[in-house]
Scaffold this active site. Sequence first.
Site, PDB file in Angstrom:
ATOM      1  N   ARG A 116      45.110  37.068  34.448  1.00  0.00           N
ATOM      2  CA  ARG A 116      45.847  38.263  34.893  1.00  0.00           C
ATOM      3  C   ARG A 116      47.137  38.310  34.091  1.00  0.00           C
ATOM      4  NH1 ARG A 116      46.895  40.181  41.026  1.00  0.00           N
ATOM      5  NH2 ARG A 116      44.774  40.856  40.592  1.00  0.00           N
ATOM      6  N   HIS A 124      41.666  47.029  35.702  1.00  0.00           N
ATOM      7  CA  HIS A 124      41.313  46.032  36.723  1.00  0.00           C
ATOM      8  C   HIS A 124      39.803  46.123  36.959  1.00  0.00           C
ATOM      9  CE1 HIS A 124      41.800  43.148  39.765  1.00  0.00           C
ATOM     10  NE2 HIS A 124      42.476  43.812  40.679  1.00  0.00           N
ATOM     11  N   GLN A 135      37.970  44.549  40.112  1.00  0.00           N
ATOM     12  CA  GLN A 135      38.198  45.330  41.339  1.00  0.00           C
ATOM     13  C   GLN A 135      37.227  46.507  41.402  1.00  0.00           C
ATOM     14  OE1 GLN A 135      40.780  44.828  43.857  1.00  0.00           O
ATOM     15  NE2 GLN A 135      39.344  46.174  44.875  1.00  0.00           N
ATOM     16  N   ASP A 157      45.777  53.299  46.007  1.00  0.00           N
ATOM     17  CA  ASP A 157      46.395  52.038  45.576  1.00  0.00           C
ATOM     18  C   ASP A 157      47.904  52.235  45.742  1.00  0.00           C
ATOM     19  OD1 ASP A 157      47.023  49.594  44.348  1.00  0.00           O
ATOM     20  OD2 ASP A 157      46.602  50.309  42.308  1.00  0.00           O
ATOM     21  N   CYS A 182      42.469  48.893  47.247  1.00  0.00           N
ATOM     22  CA  CYS A 182      42.237  47.576  46.611  1.00  0.00           C
ATOM     23  C   CYS A 182      43.096  46.488  47.238  1.00  0.00           C
ATOM     24  CB  CYS A 182      42.496  47.676  45.114  1.00  0.00           C
ATOM     25  SG  CYS A 182      44.162  48.191  44.705  1.00  0.00           S
ATOM     26  N   ARG A 198      35.245  41.182  46.811  1.00  0.00           N
ATOM     27  CA  ARG A 198      35.782  40.598  45.569  1.00  0.00           C
ATOM     28  C   ARG A 198      35.135  39.224  45.342  1.00  0.00           C
ATOM     29  NH1 ARG A 198      40.581  42.019  43.487  1.00  0.00           N
ATOM     30  NH2 ARG A 198      39.768  40.823  41.729  1.00  0.00           N
TER      31      ARG A 198
END
Length: 306
Positions: free
Chosen positions: A103, A130, A133, A223, A263, A291
């Site tokens: 990340r 992402h 996700q 988000d 998310c 996830r």
Amino acid sequence: MKHFVSIAEYSTDTLRHTLDVSARLKKQLRDTGHNTPIFAGKTAALIFEKPSLRTRVSFTQAMNQCGGQAITLTNEEIGLGKREPVKDVARVLSGMCDAIVARTFEHSKILELAKYAEVPVVNALTDYSHPCQAMADLLTVEEHFNKLSGLTMAYIGDGNNVARSLAVACGKFGVRFVCCTPAAYQLPSDDMDRVMAQVPEMDFSTTADPQDAVREADVIYTDTWVSMGQETEKQQRLRDFAGFQINFGLLEIAPKRAVVLHCLPAYRDLEITDDVMEGPQSLVFHQAENRLHFQKGLLAVLLGKA
Ligand code: CP
Ligand code: NVA
């Protein structure tokens, strides 16, 4: 599949395979209480330049539950690109680990890791995208509706990393994507033109009107308005995003069948109200759990175990 840096570079068949493996490993865990140790002897290195709850725990547990292990490296320790060049980190970890999950702020760092690593590199979020996700979210949507193609997802909020990956993932699986942002926060049109040239099947449209966006939506997604690294813009952003909240008023305009995704982490009563988060249309905690299942399926494919 060598690396998993972007969704656009893979065919729908390849992506379909990651979803199928994820669903199979999820069912195996549900039915038997454990997974077969397909990652025995394997180690994933997890690099985090930004905070994480879901991504860190899901990759760690994906490895653990399949008999492997994960080593978490914070950026204070390894100073990716500062203490040591990215390309050196890529090669050192390739000599000791079987996968690198990273990340980063700059997307270029993930690209550089992938260029130099001899083991699979996974994009665990950058400022640009992402993908883990978005793919996990398709798993959630497919579980709920028992299909993907023909659905409509309305994304309400910031045209950010999550929105971009969702748009591409939806395009790959025949899900119409309506991206509803304030005008100044749209996904950049030059970038979207490039993405759409790569994924011509995308059914992508934009609007600045949340009510229009949700009218035919099966999935309503939001988000945070303030992504990691944008904290200094918070006050301006809260002003700019007023009117883009997911609340029961907005859900009343949407079809009754619509489900709500986020998310996470969520900032309750900013981009989404507490009562919608806790309400009957919210799938956010199933979404968070998925996830784990997607990470597992993805790693199985990347490590040649599925
Ligand atoms: N959704 C998500 O990636 O959460 P974390 O930032 O906690 O990993
Ligand atoms: N857009 C958010 C997603 C967090 C999972 C961020 O980048 O901070």
